[in-house]
Design a protein around this motif. Structure first.
Motif, PDB file in Angstrom:
ATOM      1  N   LEU A 140       5.442  22.248   4.242  1.00 36.18           N
ATOM      2  CA  LEU A 140       4.492  23.329   3.972  1.00 36.18           C
ATOM      3  C   LEU A 140       5.236  24.613   3.634  1.00 36.18           C
ATOM      4  CD1 LEU A 140       1.664  22.976   6.667  1.00 36.18           C
ATOM      5  CD2 LEU A 140       1.439  22.748   4.197  1.00 36.18           C
ATOM      6  N   PRO A 141       4.789  25.347   2.625  1.00 34.16           N
ATOM      7  CA  PRO A 141       5.439  26.631   2.304  1.00 34.16           C
ATOM      8  C   PRO A 141       5.115  27.677   3.357  1.00 34.16           C
ATOM      9  CG  PRO A 141       3.522  26.273   0.897  1.00 34.16           C
ATOM     10  CD  PRO A 141       3.708  25.008   1.676  1.00 34.16           C
ATOM     11  N   ASP A 142       5.862  28.793   3.313  1.00 40.95           N
ATOM     12  CA  ASP A 142       5.685  29.850   4.313  1.00 40.95           C
ATOM     13  C   ASP A 142       4.306  30.491   4.230  1.00 40.95           C
ATOM     14  OD1 ASP A 142       8.228  29.362   5.199  1.00 40.95           O
ATOM     15  OD2 ASP A 142       9.154  30.907   3.943  1.00 40.95           O
ATOM     16  N   TYR A 143       3.777  30.606   3.010  1.00 44.63           N
ATOM     17  CA  TYR A 143       2.498  31.294   2.859  1.00 44.63           C
ATOM     18  C   TYR A 143       1.315  30.413   3.258  1.00 44.63           C
ATOM     19  CZ  TYR A 143       2.766  28.802  -1.622  1.00 44.63           C
ATOM     20  OH  TYR A 143       2.906  27.835  -2.591  1.00 44.63           O
ATOM     21  N   ALA A 144       1.572  29.209   3.753  1.00 45.52           N
ATOM     22  CA  ALA A 144       0.482  28.354   4.236  1.00 45.52           C
ATOM     23  C   ALA A 144       0.084  28.704   5.661  1.00 45.52           C
ATOM     24  CB  ALA A 144       0.893  26.885   4.167  1.00 45.52           C
ATOM     25  N   ARG A 145       0.859  29.560   6.323  1.00 51.00           N
ATOM     26  CA  ARG A 145       0.556  29.963   7.694  1.00 51.00           C
ATOM     27  C   ARG A 145       0.510  31.482   7.770  1.00 51.00           C
ATOM     28  NH1 ARG A 145       4.575  25.841   8.442  1.00 51.00           N
ATOM     29  NH2 ARG A 145       3.739  23.991   9.506  1.00 51.00           N
ATOM     30  N   VAL A 146      -0.607  32.008   8.234  1.00 47.23           N
ATOM     31  CA  VAL A 146      -0.706  33.451   8.475  1.00 47.23           C
ATOM     32  C   VAL A 146       0.013  33.814   9.757  1.00 47.23           C
ATOM     33  CG1 VAL A 146      -2.307  35.357   8.852  1.00 47.23           C
ATOM     34  CG2 VAL A 146      -2.873  33.565   7.225  1.00 47.23           C
ATOM     35  N   ILE A 147      -0.192  33.029  10.794  1.00 49.77           N
ATOM     36  CA  ILE A 147       0.542  33.187  12.046  1.00 49.77           C
ATOM     37  C   ILE A 147       1.159  31.835  12.405  1.00 49.77           C
ATOM     38  CG2 ILE A 147      -0.860  35.101  12.908  1.00 49.77           C
ATOM     39  CD1 ILE A 147      -2.427  33.115  14.570  1.00 49.77           C
ATOM     40  N   ASP A 148       2.211  31.875  13.185  1.00 49.10           N
ATOM     41  CA  ASP A 148       2.965  30.674  13.547  1.00 49.10           C
ATOM     42  C   ASP A 148       2.678  30.210  14.967  1.00 49.10           C
ATOM     43  OD1 ASP A 148       4.061  30.539  11.100  1.00 49.10           O
ATOM     44  OD2 ASP A 148       6.147  30.846  11.682  1.00 49.10           O
ATOM     45  N   ASP A 149       1.537  30.590  15.515  1.00 48.45           N
ATOM     46  CA  ASP A 149       1.236  30.177  16.888  1.00 48.45           C
ATOM     47  C   ASP A 149       1.088  28.665  16.994  1.00 48.45           C
ATOM     48  OD1 ASP A 149       1.215  32.867  17.239  1.00 48.45           O
ATOM     49  OD2 ASP A 149      -0.776  32.988  18.133  1.00 48.45           O
ATOM     50  N   GLY A 150       0.383  28.064  16.029  1.00 45.71           N
ATOM     51  CA  GLY A 150       0.218  26.614  16.061  1.00 45.71           C
ATOM     52  C   GLY A 150       1.531  25.875  15.904  1.00 45.71           C
ATOM     53  N   LEU A 151       2.386  26.365  15.014  1.00 39.86           N
ATOM     54  CA  LEU A 151       3.695  25.745  14.826  1.00 39.86           C
ATOM     55  C   LEU A 151       4.550  25.888  16.079  1.00 39.86           C
ATOM     56  CD1 LEU A 151       5.768  24.375  13.008  1.00 39.86           C
ATOM     57  CD2 LEU A 151       6.379  26.633  12.120  1.00 39.86           C
ATOM     58  N   TYR A 152       4.500  27.065  16.696  1.00 38.01           N
ATOM     59  CA  TYR A 152       5.270  27.278  17.918  1.00 38.01           C
ATOM     60  C   TYR A 152       4.803  26.332  19.029  1.00 38.01           C
ATOM     61  CZ  TYR A 152       6.391  29.336  22.430  1.00 38.01           C
ATOM     62  OH  TYR A 152       6.793  29.514  23.725  1.00 38.01           O
ATOM     63  N   ARG A 153       3.491  26.148  19.131  1.00 39.66           N
ATOM     64  CA  ARG A 153       2.958  25.247  20.164  1.00 39.66           C
ATOM     65  C   ARG A 153       3.435  23.819  19.921  1.00 39.66           C
ATOM     66  NH1 ARG A 153      -1.890  22.212  20.222  1.00 39.66           N
ATOM     67  NH2 ARG A 153      -2.532  21.623  22.344  1.00 39.66           N
ATOM     68  N   ALA A 154       3.402  23.356  18.657  1.00 38.60           N
ATOM     69  CA  ALA A 154       3.839  21.995  18.356  1.00 38.60           C
ATOM     70  C   ALA A 154       5.324  21.811  18.671  1.00 38.60           C
ATOM     71  CB  ALA A 154       3.552  21.674  16.891  1.00 38.60           C
ATOM     72  N   ILE A 155       6.151  22.779  18.308  1.00 39.71           N
ATOM     73  CA  ILE A 155       7.588  22.679  18.572  1.00 39.71           C
ATOM     74  C   ILE A 155       7.861  22.710  20.068  1.00 39.71           C
ATOM     75  CG2 ILE A 155       9.778  23.896  18.289  1.00 39.71           C
ATOM     76  CD1 ILE A 155       8.931  24.654  15.497  1.00 39.71           C
ATOM     77  N   ASP A 156       7.134  23.542  20.791  1.00 39.85           N
ATOM     78  CA  ASP A 156       7.325  23.607  22.236  1.00 39.85           C
ATOM     79  C   ASP A 156       6.973  22.274  22.895  1.00 39.85           C
ATOM     80  OD1 ASP A 156       7.828  24.884  24.752  1.00 39.85           O
ATOM     81  OD2 ASP A 156       5.658  25.007  25.026  1.00 39.85           O
ATOM     82  N   ILE A 157       5.886  21.631  22.437  1.00 35.26           N
ATOM     83  CA  ILE A 157       5.510  20.326  22.989  1.00 35.26           C
ATOM     84  C   ILE A 157       6.567  19.277  22.660  1.00 35.26           C
ATOM     85  CG2 ILE A 157       3.800  18.466  22.844  1.00 35.26           C
ATOM     86  CD1 ILE A 157       1.682  20.576  22.345  1.00 35.26           C
ATOM     87  N   TYR A 158       7.114  19.349  21.446  1.00 34.01           N
ATOM     88  CA  TYR A 158       8.145  18.378  21.063  1.00 34.01           C
ATOM     89  C   TYR A 158       9.410  18.564  21.902  1.00 34.01           C
ATOM     90  CZ  TYR A 158      11.091  15.463  18.087  1.00 34.01           C
ATOM     91  OH  TYR A 158      11.934  14.491  17.622  1.00 34.01           O
ATOM     92  N   LEU A 159       9.790  19.800  22.148  1.00 36.20           N
ATOM     93  CA  LEU A 159      10.975  20.057  22.976  1.00 36.20           C
ATOM     94  C   LEU A 159      10.755  19.568  24.408  1.00 36.20           C
ATOM     95  CD1 LEU A 159      11.980  23.636  21.760  1.00 36.20           C
ATOM     96  CD2 LEU A 159      13.082  21.472  21.198  1.00 36.20           C
ATOM     97  N   LYS A 160       9.537  19.734  24.904  1.00 41.23           N
ATOM     98  CA  LYS A 160       9.254  19.279  26.265  1.00 41.23           C
ATOM     99  C   LYS A 160       9.263  17.757  26.368  1.00 41.23           C
ATOM    100  CE  LYS A 160       5.818  19.810  29.949  1.00 41.23           C
ATOM    101  NZ  LYS A 160       4.521  20.435  30.330  1.00 41.23           N
TER     102      LYS A 160
END
Length: 636
Positions: free
Chosen positions: A413-433
């Motif tokens: 996904l390009p950068d302009y597909a996300r206005v905020i990165d909260d959803g991406l941060y949540r997904a990455i945090d779950i993956y790290l856990k």
């Protein structure tokens, strides 16, 4: 000879032999049967005269025989078998019987096989069956379907005679007529209940589900040629799939254990059905095809190992309306052993097709109005961005999901597909856990996709306390949180970033017109994203202002209470450089060396006044306050 034939008849007490004796008694009472005809192992004791008078094949076989008194014949591969031959013999003896939709096709093929034409007798069996086909069958859609279904068990002679083709054309033409009638029925049923309305329309859809897939394919192609509505064709395809396959129903969840081939239908047959139905889908970008049906066909195609071309066609059709897809649709289980629980590769290909469509639409647009805030393509991209972030958070707990596939889904996904990165941060945090064995380099590689400037205040507070993130990530989060707070208190809502981007995006005079246009498009996209971010920040500031007003109203003091608390808060935070701030920082460090316990408790209170919660890790150790990180950041 008569005694020999009588002995054969008495010894072979088969129904066919009895049938021959009844003819002998009724028609030729003085003459016994003089010929035995065997059809698929069954023997018929008959008479030569009525047979040779109507059947050219039997006449030739008797004439070509070496013995003039031939008494036995064998007919191989007779269409319809012994039952149809019995009806044909009744016709030769002049006995009455009824021609129906069940026996007309076998009788027509048997007449062709036995050469029962007008050359031997007027109104022979061939002519009689043709009259029934032309005057009864082709005028009715229902009868045409019944006759066509009986052709499935007939040999290729049915195709030579042309019965299937005539039935197919008759079904298509009658369906087209029904379509015209249904146009009037819609008006009549508009005021009635939904069940009555659906019953008034396209009643023939259910009838077509009894056909074999090759005949059904011919019928649907003929309907497309004569102009049957695409939505009616789609409804027929859906009904046929639900009747022939398991797991394609709209309300049936996909379960590999439950979705086994239907009784009597092999896996290869189901594979043929899936591939044929996909090829029969309307060519245009029709929104009348439910997404649940497309995903059901895709899952069934994966299960029966349909061709890659079939699966890619379904993925391409889904990509046309990816912004309307739900999360449950994307959760396609994987059937590969040792792979992740979900089929991430299929979703990745769908996303690639969607982005290609967006790129093609943008390249075709030559005006600037299509790049406005209300642009359909940009709005669809933002919806898909939120959908993919939710999908990533759903598949992140999978212990078998490789980092390579997870990263591929993020970076597509390009950068302009996300206005905020909260959803991406949540997904990455779950993956790290869920994957604690990742190395530091892998964690850094994964966290670099998070833009700290696009995190909301709530997500930033969570990231600052998250011990699963690398230290550099936490430092960046705290830095941008401080910078955001500074801009908020100084009345600058991020205009510095916006003006900097605008000044850097001015096209050069030496650039070509195409490059200038591309640069302007990129600049316009950045402006849209910046405006969206500013709206998010503005909503956050409005919420904070509302909380501050409530606090002022709850306090019973005079108006100076708010400004006094605000000045104390600014002095405590110390985000602006100044003499007082420097002395406070030095004294804090000094007190931490002499009185560590008191400093830690005071620092914990400061953190709670800033974020509402303490910056503590799970192990009992406490993360230093963000000013210490800022000192490290300034040193770096």
């Amino acid at each position: 000879m008569v005694s020999d034939n009588s002995s054969v008849t008495s010894s072979n007490r088969s129904p066919a032999s009895k049938f021959g004796n009844s003819f002998t008694t009724r028609i030729f009472s003085d003459v016994a049967g003089d010929i035995t005809i065997s059809v698929d192992g069954e023997s018929f004791l008959l008479h030569k005269f009525p047979l040779v008078s109507r059947s050219g094949k039997i006449r030739k076989m008797i004439a070509d025989g070496k013995d003039s008194n031939i008494s036995k014949l064998e007919l191989l591969d007779l269409p319809g078998g012994p039952q149809t031959f019995e009806l044909a013999m009744k016709f030769c003896y002049g006995m009455n019987f009824e021609i129906t939709t069940t026996n007309v096709a076998p009788l027509r093929c048997a007449a062709e096989y036995l050469e029962m034409t007008e050359d031997y007798r007027e109104e022979n069996l061939m002519a009689r069956t043709e009259i029934y086909l032309n005057e009864v069958v082709v005028l009715s859609l229902e009868k045409s379907v019944e006759v066509l279904s009986t052709c499935e068990t007939l040999p290729p002679i049915a195709e030579e005679v042309g019965i299937p083709n005539r039935c197919v054309e008759a079904i298509a033409m009658n369906a087209c007529k029904e379509q015209l009638v249904s146009g009037l029925s819609r008006l009549d049923c508009a005021s009635e209940a939904t069940e009555l309305k659906s019953g008034c329309l396209e009643w023939w859809i259910e009838d077509l589900s009894v056909l074999r897939i090759d005949y059904y394919q011919k019928v649907i192609c003929a309907m497309g040629r004569v102009g049957v509505r695409p939505d009616s064709i789609v409804e027929s395809l859906m009904h046929y799939a639900q009747a022939s396959l398991k797991g394609v129903g709209k309300y049936q969840s996909w379960n590999p254990v439950r979705m086994k081939p239907s009784p009597g239908i092999g896996e290869n047959d189901q594979k043929t059905i899936v591939e044929t139905l996909v090829n029969l889908l309307p060519a245009e970008k029709s929104s009348s095809i439910p997404l649940s049906f497309l995903f059901g066909m895709l899952r069934m195609g994966i299960m029966v190992e349909a061709t890659m071309a079939c699966r890619l066609e379904l993925e391409r059709r889904i990509a046309f309306r990816l912004e309307m897809v739900s999360l449950d649709d994307l959760l396609i289980p994987s059937l590969l052993t040792g792979d992740s629980l979900f089929d991430v590769d299929t979703v990745h290909r769908i996303l690639v097709n969607f982005l290609q469509l967006i790129e093609d639409e943008e390249s075709e647009d030559c005006g600037y109005e299509s790049e406005g805030l209300g642009s359909p393509s940009h709005g669809s991209l933002l919806k898909v961005g939120r959908l993919i972030d939710t999908y990533l958070a759903e598949i992140a707990p999978d212990p078998y999901l490789s980092l390579q596939k997870f990263v591929a889904m993020i970076e597509i996904l390009p950068d302009y597909a996300r206005v905020i990165d909260d959803g991406l941060y949540r997904a990455i945090d779950i993956y790290l856990k869920a994957h604690p064995m990742l190395s530091d380099q892998e964690c850094k590689k994964l966290c670099k996709f998070i833009d700290c400037q696009k995190l909301s205040q709530e997500a930033g507070n969570h990231a600052a306390q998250n011990d699963r993130l690398p230290v550099q990530m936490a430092v960046r989060v705290l830095y941008f949180e401080q910078l955001r707070l500074k801009n908020a208190l100084s009345g600058n809502s991020g205009d510095g970033f916006l003006s900097q981007k605008i000044s850097s995006g001015v096209p050069s005079a030496a650039m070509s017109p195409r490059d200038n246009y591309a640069s302007l498009r990129r600049e316009n996209r950045e402006l849209k994203l910046e405006i969206s971010r500013m709206r998010v920040r503005l909503s956050e500031l409005e919420k904070e202002q509302m909380f501050m007003k409530r606090g002022m109203m709850d306090k019973s003091g005079n108006g100076k209470t708010f400004f006094t608390s605000l000045s104390k808060g600014i002095g405590r935070i110390g985000i602006f450089s100044g003499p007082a701030g420097g002395k406070r920082q030095k004294s804090s460090r000094k007190s931490r060396g002499s009185d560590g316990k008191t400093g830690r408790s005071r620092r914990k209170g400061e953190v709670k006044s800033m974020f509402g919660v303490g910056l503590e890790r799970g192990g009992g150790t406490k993360r230093p306050f963000y000013r210490d990180y800022l000192a490290i950041w300034d040193t770096v």
